[in-house]
Write an enzyme that holds these catalytic residues in place. Structure first.
Site, PDB file in Angstrom:
ATOM      1  N   GLU A 183       9.626   1.314  11.101  1.00  0.00           N
ATOM      2  CA  GLU A 183      10.599   2.410  10.997  1.00  0.00           C
ATOM      3  C   GLU A 183       9.796   3.696  11.083  1.00  0.00           C
ATOM      4  O   GLU A 183       9.047   4.037  10.182  1.00  0.00           O
ATOM      5  CB  GLU A 183      11.380   2.295   9.682  1.00  0.00           C
ATOM      6  N   GLU A 235      10.157  15.419  15.952  1.00  0.00           N
ATOM      7  CA  GLU A 235      10.448  15.451  14.520  1.00  0.00           C
ATOM      8  C   GLU A 235       9.623  16.543  13.855  1.00  0.00           C
ATOM      9  O   GLU A 235       8.391  16.504  13.881  1.00  0.00           O
ATOM     10  CB  GLU A 235      10.136  14.085  13.913  1.00  0.00           C
ATOM     11  N   LYS A 295       0.861  -1.173   0.000  1.00  0.00           N
ATOM     12  CA  LYS A 295       0.000   0.000   0.000  1.00  0.00           C
ATOM     13  C   LYS A 295       0.904   1.232   0.000  1.00  0.00           C
ATOM     14  O   LYS A 295       1.533   1.550   1.007  1.00  0.00           O
ATOM     15  CB  LYS A 295      -0.917  -0.005   1.232  1.00  0.00           C
ATOM     16  N   CYS A 304      13.412  10.651   7.490  1.00  0.00           N
ATOM     17  CA  CYS A 304      13.402  10.142   8.859  1.00  0.00           C
ATOM     18  C   CYS A 304      14.792  10.171   9.485  1.00  0.00           C
ATOM     19  O   CYS A 304      14.945  10.375  10.689  1.00  0.00           O
ATOM     20  CB  CYS A 304      12.832   8.730   8.895  1.00  0.00           C
TER      21      CYS A 304
END
Length: 486
Positions: A255, A388, A180, A289
């Protein structure tokens, strides 16, 4: 807005066929803020059909995947790497328009995708178990076998690269895949899937169902017939995905992002370090990331380091990807608004913008641009050094000694990557051991993409490993066989 290259079909790939969905989704070009094309909006029914097709392919009821030896899988993966390379320009153009990243970075992503297939093609027939010393009348061994149907939910920031690292490893181990992709950017993935079917991959081995995360993604994570799940995305969504998979005891590789520090000591090669620091935060507009989003500088060299950052960042320019400037746009208006709100709150808290880049003359007015910038005067524990931000924003703090550097490096719940810049060999090892992180780079950052290097984090950065040989092992389960022959 530039014309779109020749497109893959705007459908889902299920059982080797391109299948229309009842609804479609608009895909926006982030550099222009305009609709680029439309993609399929898969629902639970398409996900169920794709999982069924993948299960049939794995069991040999659809095509002959279960009969393919490791050597034959290896040969196909290596040949497919060459297919990607032959289609490199078209794939790069799709990646550039779809994500907004500079063309040079888009080309690098397609090269990396091909490298993944080449690496795992070379590794597919080298995945072996062990023999175990035991009682004299026993022969004991282990072997690795594929899980079966592997579900993969991948993000919008590096669609082609992450397609390569997930799909190539899963296929090399003998699994089948239901993928997906992200609704914000997946055109390169659809083209890669089209190329795979044209390259002779048996039907059902690779299935791709585009759609919304809350619809197609949620249905895939909760499907009772998947055997393994890989997810790359935010910690918040990762929690939901892991909870859904846990209902059926499905193993998960996660992750989930990072807040990675780069630590510069006074004895570092500042020219080398600063080149990597700038590159590590502006790549893909900071939407990475593993971005080096925190810079920790020893106080005795803080002044020259900040002066060099002012010089470098003031020269940076943002523009549409095809202009191949230093930095492209954020992926969407929502991402831009969220980042700008957090930056405004930071300024209200007394955090100073030391320097920022500029929007290039003639850059599209509707693009979702946030210029690269450096933040200083940051209070201890502020969110800009803990959370983040996912943009081209570098947060700078200073430290006195090694102990303080280590404390600052670990002052976040994330633990994906870290960079250490020092000529002191003992310090290199002490910091590498002490920093809570899945990857540590010494006197470099990123190791040129590190396709061969196991990748993953700790804490809110997730668990499990992708890339390298560990990434191949993660798509297998270990079986132990004990034979008594006495």
């Amino acid at each position: 807005m530039p014309a779109l290259p020749e497109m893959p079909r705007h459908q889902a790939l299920i059982g080797g066929e391109w299948v229309a969905t009842r609804e479609t989704l608009a895909v926006e070009a982030p550099a222009w803020g305009e609709t680029l094309t439309r993609i399929a909006r898969g629902q639970a029914e398409e996900v169920d059909e794709a999982v069924q097709a993948a299960g049939d392919a794995f069991a040999g009821r659809l095509g002959n995947w279960s009969d393919w030896s490791a050597r034959r899988r290896s040969e196909w993966l290596l040949a497919f790497a060459a297919t990607i390379e032959a289609d490199h320009q078209r794939l790069a153009e799709l990646e550039c328009l779809d994500t907004g990243k500079p063309m040079t970075q888009a080309r690098g992503d397609i090269t990396a995708c091909a490298r993944y297939f080449r690496f795992y093609g070379g590794a597919a027939d080298k995945l072996h178990g062990e023999t175990i010393p035991f009682e004299n009348d026993f022969a004991v061994m282990t072997w690795r076998e594929p899980f079966g149907v592997c579900a993969q939910i991948i993000p919008w920031n590096y669609p082609a690269q992450i397609f390569g690292r997930c799909v190539a490893a899963a296929l090399a181990a003998g699994n089948t895949v239901v993928l997906k992709p992200a609704e914000e950017a997946c055109l390169s993935v659809l083209r890669l899937a089209e190329l795979a079917t044209q390259a002779g991959l048996p039907p059902g081995v690779l299935n791709v169902v585009p759609g919304l995360g809350r619809e197609a993604g949620a249905a895939l994570a909760a499907n009772p017939h998947i055997d393994h799940l890989s997810f790359t995305g935010s910690p918040e969504t990762g929690t939901l995905v892991a909870q859904a998979a846990a209902v059926h005891h499905v193993p998960v590789t996660m992750e989930l992002g990072g807040k990675s520090p780069q630590v510069i000591f006074a004895d570092a090669d500042l020219d080398l370090a600063l080149e990597a620091v700038v590159r590590g935060i502006i790549q893909n507009a900071g939407q990475t990331c593993s971005a080096g989003s925190r810079l920790l500088v020893q106080r005795e060299v803080a002044e020259p380091v900040l002066a060099r950052l002012v010089e470098r960042f003031s020269a940076l320019r943002c523009d549409a990807g095809e202009a191949d400037a230093d930095c492209g746009p954020l992926i969407s208006a929502r991402q831009r608004a969220g980042l700008e709100a957090r930056l405004e709150a930071a300024r209200a808290d007394g955090i100073r913008v030391l320097v920022q880049g500029q929007l290039a003359e003639g850059a599209p007015a509707g693009g979702h641009f946030v210029v690269p910038q450096v933040l200083t005067d940051i209070p201890a524990g502020h969110e800009v050094v803990r959370e983040e931000l996912f943009g081209p924003v570098l947060a700078v703090q200073t430290f006195e000694d090694e102990a303080e550097a280590l404390a600052l490096a670990n002052a976040t719940d994330f633990g994906l990557c870290a960079g250490i810049w020092t000529r002191d060999g003992g310090r290199q090892l002490r910091l590498a051991k002490g920093i809570r992180s899945g990857q540590v780079f010494v006197n470099n950052y990123g190791a040129a993409g590190g396709i061969e290097l196991p990748f993953g984090g700790v804490g809110r950065s997730g668990h499990g490993r992708e890339k390298g040989f560990e990434g191949l092992r993660s798509y297998t389960r270990l079986k132990t066989l004990a034979i008594r022959h006495g």
